[in-house]
Design a protein around this motif. Sequence first.
Motif, mmCIF file in Angstrom:
data_model
loop_
_atom_site.group_PDB
_atom_site.id
_atom_site.type_symbol
_atom_site.label_atom_id
_atom_site.label_comp_id
_atom_site.label_asym_id
_atom_site.label_seq_id
_atom_site.Cartn_x
_atom_site.Cartn_y
_atom_site.Cartn_z
ATOM 1 N N ALA A 82 -26.322 31.389 60.456
ATOM 2 C CA ALA A 82 -25.073 31.106 61.168
ATOM 3 C C ALA A 82 -25.165 29.816 61.964
ATOM 4 N N ALA A 83 -26.336 29.526 62.507
ATOM 5 C CA ALA A 83 -26.517 28.292 63.290
ATOM 6 C C ALA A 83 -26.362 27.058 62.415
ATOM 7 N N HIS A 84 -26.701 27.166 61.174
ATOM 8 C CA HIS A 84 -26.548 26.023 60.252
ATOM 9 C C HIS A 84 -25.081 25.636 60.061
ATOM 10 N N HIS A 85 -24.191 26.562 60.330
ATOM 11 C CA HIS A 85 -22.753 26.314 60.126
ATOM 12 C C HIS A 85 -22.069 25.842 61.404
ATOM 13 N N ILE A 86 -22.796 25.696 62.466
ATOM 14 C CA ILE A 86 -22.191 25.250 63.731
ATOM 15 C C ILE A 86 -22.184 23.731 63.812
#
Length: 191
Positions: free
Chosen positions: A187-191
């Motif tokens: 999910a952090a990769h999509h921020i």
Amino acid sequence: MAAWANIAAARPTAERSPATNVRFDRIARVQARMREERMVAIVVMNHDDFRWLFGTERSQPRAIIPVEGAVDLVAFSGEEPELTAALDDDRVRVFRSVGGQIHEVVDRLREIAEEHGPALGADPPRVGMQMWFETPAFLVDRFRQVNPKLELVSSDPVMDPLRGIKDEGELALMAEAQRIAHQVIAAAHHI
């Protein structure tokens, strides 16, 4: 009066106490390793060992595990009603100050040393304690001051090998933690 709740150290019919989630199977393995290491007792004052043995979290975890026999949970007066209810036992003895705790623990450890020290061939009797960053240094120093006839040693040779072997429940929790961490990183990769 003493400052602890006394718990049976071994129950052949159950691995856990349902009221407290005490891991009697683990306590028995700790006591067997203590005999091998010639320790008369281990004083548990750290969260990780306490949680592993007793299946619960306390703000100030304290317990005495003798090489044989019942385990003593050390408690402050504010914890007495909770422990008494959880253990369904009226043997919770409470102290009112740190000085009281030290006095009661010292007396209990002397009893254990007198009872089990000679049979283990440990002279002076050895008491284990985890001596890492979480263990309050003033308690370690104070313990040594008031127990000149006991040798304070690291509990690591007993606890580390036992805690290094994971049961199915621990492995499942580790796998779930890994799954959650993977989701967070993704999910952090999509921020």
